[in-house]
Design an enzyme around this catalytic site. Structure first.
Site, short mmCIF file in Angstrom:
data_model
loop_
_atom_site.label_atom_id
_atom_site.label_comp_id
_atom_site.label_asym_id
_atom_site.label_seq_id
_atom_site.Cartn_x
_atom_site.Cartn_y
_atom_site.Cartn_z
N GLY A 12 0.79 -1.24 0.00
CA GLY A 12 0.00 0.00 0.00
C GLY A 12 0.82 1.28 0.00
O GLY A 12 0.32 2.33 0.43
N SER A 13 2.06 1.23 -0.53
CA SER A 13 2.83 2.48 -0.55
C SER A 13 2.21 3.48 -1.53
O SER A 13 2.29 4.69 -1.32
CB SER A 13 4.31 2.22 -0.89
OG SER A 13 4.45 1.78 -2.21
N ASN A 14 1.57 2.98 -2.58
CA ASN A 14 0.87 3.90 -3.50
C ASN A 14 -0.33 4.54 -2.82
O ASN A 14 -0.64 5.71 -3.04
CB ASN A 14 0.45 3.18 -4.78
CG ASN A 14 1.59 3.08 -5.78
OD1 ASN A 14 1.98 4.08 -6.36
ND2 ASN A 14 2.14 1.89 -5.94
N LEU A 87 -4.27 -7.14 -6.95
CA LEU A 87 -3.86 -8.26 -7.81
C LEU A 87 -5.00 -9.10 -8.37
O LEU A 87 -4.76 -9.98 -9.18
CB LEU A 87 -2.86 -9.15 -7.05
CG LEU A 87 -1.54 -8.46 -6.71
CD1 LEU A 87 -0.62 -9.39 -5.93
CD2 LEU A 87 -0.84 -8.00 -7.98
N ASN A 104 -5.46 1.84 -13.09
CA ASN A 104 -4.51 0.90 -12.49
C ASN A 104 -3.09 1.43 -12.70
O ASN A 104 -2.83 2.13 -13.68
CB ASN A 104 -4.64 -0.47 -13.17
CG ASN A 104 -3.67 -1.49 -12.61
OD1 ASN A 104 -3.57 -1.67 -11.39
ND2 ASN A 104 -2.95 -2.18 -13.49
N HIS A 106 0.82 0.11 -13.24
CA HIS A 106 1.62 -1.08 -13.55
C HIS A 106 3.11 -0.66 -13.57
O HIS A 106 3.44 0.38 -14.13
CB HIS A 106 1.21 -1.65 -14.91
CG HIS A 106 1.92 -2.92 -15.23
ND1 HIS A 106 1.57 -4.13 -14.68
CD2 HIS A 106 3.01 -3.16 -16.01
CE1 HIS A 106 2.39 -5.06 -15.12
NE2 HIS A 106 3.27 -4.51 -15.93
N ASP A 147 -4.03 -5.30 -18.31
CA ASP A 147 -3.03 -4.27 -18.67
C ASP A 147 -3.17 -3.74 -20.10
O ASP A 147 -2.18 -3.33 -20.71
CB ASP A 147 -1.59 -4.81 -18.49
CG ASP A 147 -1.31 -5.25 -17.06
OD1 ASP A 147 -1.86 -4.64 -16.13
OD2 ASP A 147 -0.52 -6.21 -16.88
N GLU A 176 6.10 5.87 -9.42
CA GLU A 176 4.70 5.47 -9.24
C GLU A 176 4.00 6.40 -8.25
O GLU A 176 2.84 6.78 -8.45
CB GLU A 176 4.61 4.04 -8.70
CG GLU A 176 5.05 2.98 -9.68
CD GLU A 176 4.77 1.57 -9.18
OE1 GLU A 176 3.70 1.32 -8.62
OE2 GLU A 176 5.65 0.71 -9.34
C1 GRF Z 1 3.39 -1.43 -7.47
O1 GRF Z 1 4.63 -1.68 -8.06
C2 GRF Z 1 2.31 -1.34 -8.52
O2 GRF Z 1 2.75 -0.84 -9.73
C3 GRF Z 1 1.94 -2.78 -8.70
O3 GRF Z 1 2.01 -3.34 -7.41
C4 GRF Z 1 2.93 -2.59 -6.61
C5 GRF Z 1 2.19 -2.16 -5.40
O4 GRF Z 1 2.97 -1.49 -4.48
N1 GRF Z 1 0.67 -2.89 -9.37
P1 GRF Z 1 2.31 -0.88 -3.17
O5 GRF Z 1 1.43 -1.96 -2.57
O6 GRF Z 1 1.52 0.33 -3.56
O7 GRF Z 1 3.47 -0.55 -2.27
#
Ligand code: GRF
Length: 196
Positions: A12-14, A87, A104, A106, A147, A176
């Site tokens: 969940g870093s995004n 996922l 999404n 990627h 994708d 990202e």
């Molecule tokens: C990221 O690299 C994203 O592109 C991919 O899964 C990873 C998730 O990272 N789909 P996080 O869980 O947001 O840290």
């Protein structure tokens, strides 16, 4: 206020990057809910730490019904669904009801290094194996295939000859964390322009 749902399966870093952008007032939106297909996703902790409502629909339990369960909690409640390291594959009605409203991220430059089973560190392993000198990330719309939806934004990073997949993954992840908030901002502006 523009409302989003963020779907996570892992760290969940995004998600955290989106929360940071909201807190810095760079993004004018609310994360209405965070949904995971895994009970142990750390992204759920991050959401709870920020007082965001969470739902878990375990893929093992819901199988083919997962997309419909998600639709039930987002329909009429959010303007945009953001897959941030989610996922499972979304299928069925949710794709029509949220057409061009599901994005999404990627970790490669699509259409390269994608498709089923191409996620996480595997993507970066394949990039290094290929000898490519540039990689990056792509934010795209989600459609019925994997994708393949229209590309909204890409950011590139160099691939150095002594890179390991882990080093490359970190370099891509930094981009990202900028790309996803940027596209959400674009979607918010788009919706504001429609209202005016
Ligand atoms: C990221 O690299 C994203 O592109 C991919 O899964 C990873 C998730 O990272 N789909 P996080 O869980 O947001 O840290």
């Amino acid at each position: 206020m523009y409302k989003i749902a963020v779907l996570v399966s892992g760290n969940g870093s995004n998600l955290e990057a989106i929360i940071d952008s909201i807190n810095k007032r760079e993004l004018k939106c609310v994360i209405e809910l965070v949904i995971s297909d895994r009970e142990d996703a750390y992204g759920l902790e991050r959401a709870k730490n920020n007082n965001i409502n969470t739902y878990t629909f375990s893929r093992k339990k819901y199988g083919d019904k997962l997309s419909n369960e998600i639709l039930k909690v987002v329909e009429g409640k959010v303007d945009l669904i953001v897959l941030a390291g989610f996922l499972s594959i979304l299928k069925g009605d949710i794709l029509d009801i949220f057409k061009n409203k599901i994005i999404n991220i990627h970790p490669s430059l699509l259409p390269l290094f994608c498709g089923s089973n191409m996620y996480g560190i595997k993507v970066h392993e394949k990039v290094i194996e290929s000898g490519a000198k540039v990689s990056g990330c792509t934010v795209h719309y989600v459609d019925a295939s994997i994708d393949t939806g229209n590309i909204l934004l890409q950011k590139t990073v160099p691939v150095h000859c002594d890179d390991t997949p882990e080093i490359l993954q970190k370099r891509v992840l930094i981009e990202e964390h900028k790309a996803l908030p940027e596209v959400i901002k674009m979607k918010i502006s788009e919706s504001e322009a429609r209202i005016k």
